[in-house]
Write a protein that holds these residues in place. Structure first.
Motif, short mmCIF file in Angstrom:
data_model
loop_
_atom_site.label_atom_id
_atom_site.label_comp_id
_atom_site.label_asym_id
_atom_site.label_seq_id
_atom_site.Cartn_x
_atom_site.Cartn_y
_atom_site.Cartn_z
N GLY A 65 -44.01 20.37 -12.36
CA GLY A 65 -43.36 19.48 -11.41
C GLY A 65 -43.20 18.07 -11.97
N ASP A 66 -44.23 17.59 -12.69
CA ASP A 66 -44.15 16.26 -13.30
C ASP A 66 -43.07 16.22 -14.38
N MET A 67 -42.97 17.30 -15.14
CA MET A 67 -41.95 17.35 -16.19
C MET A 67 -40.55 17.43 -15.58
N THR A 68 -40.42 18.18 -14.51
CA THR A 68 -39.13 18.28 -13.83
C THR A 68 -38.73 16.94 -13.23
N ALA A 69 -39.72 16.19 -12.75
CA ALA A 69 -39.44 14.86 -12.19
C ALA A 69 -38.86 13.93 -13.26
N VAL A 70 -39.33 14.07 -14.50
CA VAL A 70 -38.78 13.26 -15.60
C VAL A 70 -37.30 13.57 -15.80
N LEU A 71 -36.96 14.85 -15.77
CA LEU A 71 -35.56 15.26 -15.93
C LEU A 71 -34.71 14.76 -14.77
N ASN A 72 -35.24 14.86 -13.56
CA ASN A 72 -34.47 14.41 -12.38
C ASN A 72 -34.25 12.90 -12.41
N THR A 73 -35.25 12.16 -12.88
CA THR A 73 -35.10 10.71 -13.01
C THR A 73 -33.99 10.37 -14.00
N LEU A 74 -33.93 11.11 -15.09
CA LEU A 74 -32.88 10.89 -16.08
C LEU A 74 -31.51 11.17 -15.46
N LEU B 33 -21.91 2.50 -23.35
CA LEU B 33 -22.53 3.36 -22.35
C LEU B 33 -23.15 4.60 -23.00
N GLY B 34 -22.47 5.10 -24.04
CA GLY B 34 -23.02 6.25 -24.77
C GLY B 34 -24.34 5.90 -25.44
N LYS B 35 -24.44 4.69 -25.99
CA LYS B 35 -25.70 4.24 -26.60
C LYS B 35 -26.80 4.10 -25.55
N LEU B 36 -26.41 3.61 -24.37
CA LEU B 36 -27.38 3.48 -23.29
C LEU B 36 -27.87 4.85 -22.83
N ALA B 37 -26.96 5.82 -22.81
CA ALA B 37 -27.35 7.19 -22.44
C ALA B 37 -28.39 7.73 -23.41
N LYS B 38 -28.21 7.44 -24.69
CA LYS B 38 -29.17 7.87 -25.70
C LYS B 38 -30.52 7.20 -25.49
N SER C 112 -32.26 8.80 -22.53
CA SER C 112 -32.79 10.13 -22.84
C SER C 112 -34.03 10.03 -23.71
N ASN C 113 -34.07 9.08 -24.64
CA ASN C 113 -35.27 8.88 -25.46
C ASN C 113 -36.45 8.42 -24.59
N LYS C 114 -36.14 7.56 -23.62
CA LYS C 114 -37.17 7.10 -22.69
C LYS C 114 -37.72 8.28 -21.88
N ALA C 115 -36.83 9.18 -21.49
CA ALA C 115 -37.26 10.37 -20.74
C ALA C 115 -38.15 11.26 -21.60
N LYS C 116 -37.82 11.39 -22.88
CA LYS C 116 -38.65 12.21 -23.77
C LYS C 116 -40.02 11.57 -23.98
N SER D 224 -23.82 16.39 -22.23
CA SER D 224 -22.82 16.42 -21.17
C SER D 224 -22.35 15.02 -20.80
N LYS D 225 -23.30 14.09 -20.65
CA LYS D 225 -22.94 12.71 -20.28
C LYS D 225 -22.17 12.02 -21.41
N THR D 226 -22.57 12.24 -22.65
CA THR D 226 -21.87 11.65 -23.79
C THR D 226 -20.43 12.14 -23.86
N LYS D 227 -20.23 13.42 -23.61
CA LYS D 227 -18.87 13.98 -23.61
C LYS D 227 -18.04 13.36 -22.49
N GLU D 228 -18.68 13.14 -21.32
CA GLU D 228 -17.98 12.52 -20.19
C GLU D 228 -17.59 11.08 -20.51
#
Length: 258
Positions: free
Chosen positions: A86-95, A189-194, A197-201, A251-255
């Motif tokens: 659940g904690d790991m899923t919360a990280v993904l949902n926050t991202l 924005l693409g750099k911010l997405a990266k 995602s690194n922060k989420a990892k 997916s977000k980078t492609k968008e």
């Protein structure tokens, strides 16, 4: 007499030789076919042929690591695996939420809702302190009439946000010009997405590390095999979630970049 006998046997021997040449024996082992023994391949024989695994087969075997699937009920006295998941899923949902709020190329008043304003009375979302409205595709206005004392704090929060905004204050009105959706803006924005995602990892690794530390506390009362399997299970869970994070980033980078 012998010559007459050879003349009689010659047709039969000829037919046998023709059948042997037209249907040569082929040695197969694990899907590998050895060329038939003929005058063109005199050096190959079934007894000395060697077979080597292809690089593809080796890679396939190397990548098939045994997976662990521990019943959480059997180790609940050591660690709650469902809670860790659940904690790991919360990280993904926050991202996902960060991607939706911070990385939209569409302009709307809601684009600023995620900005948190720090005031002497605490932290508040921007939309709780001011009324946001869209004046043009490149301009959002924040009306601070209901909370004029928070104008300075709101202005600071807008400037320090990841959106690189440059608000202008006019009394209780804050004008927020939005950057045009240029190629450079999309790339930023693409750099911010990266970065997100690194922060989420990083958060994901902290969840795994904390769980491993909890497992190791039970080392004295638990067998080494169980500890090792639990650590492997936790790593496996983190790896699977990291794959999902990478999918969200792709997916977000492609968008953003098109």
């Amino acid at each position: 007499m012998a010559l007459s006998l050879m003349c009689l046997l010659r047709p039969a021997l000829g037919r046998a030789l023709v059948r042997q040449l037209s249907c040569p024996r082929v040695l197969t082992t694990a899907g590998v076919t050895t060329p038939p023994l003929t005058h063109q391949n005199p050096q190959l024989t079934p007894t000395c042929a060697r077979f080597y695994a292809t690089k593809k087969a080796k890679a396939k075997g190397k990548g098939q690591a045994a997976k662990v699937n521990i019943n959480s009920a059997l180790v609940e006295d050591i660690i709650d695996l469902d809670e860790v998941k659940g904690d790991m899923t919360a990280v993904l949902n926050t991202l996902k939420d960060d991607f939706t709020r911070s990385l939209s190329i569409r302009t709307s008043p809601g684009a600023l809702d995620h900005i948190v304003v720090t005031t002497p009375d605490g932290k508040f979302p921007l939309n709780q302190l001011g009324q946001l409205s869209m004046k043009s595709p490149q301009l959002i206005v924040v009306n601070m009439t209901s909370s004029p004392e928070a104008t300075v704090a709101v202005t600071r929060a807008l400037r320090e946000s990841s959106m690189k905004l440059n608000p202008e204050v006019d009394g209780a009105i804050i004008k927020v010009p939005l950057p045009k959706v240029t190629r450079e803006h999309r790339e930023n924005l693409g750099k911010l997405a990266k970065q997100l995602s690194n922060k989420a990892k990083d958060s994901l690794r902290r969840v795994r590390s904390n769980a491993v530390a909890q497992v190791k506390k039970a080392k004295e009362e638990t067998s080494e095999d169980t500890i090792r399997l639990l650590e492997k299970q936790l790593q496996q869970m983190a790896d699977n979630m990291a794959i999902d994070i990478d999918k969200q980033l792709a997916s977000k980078t492609k968008e953003l970049l098109g």
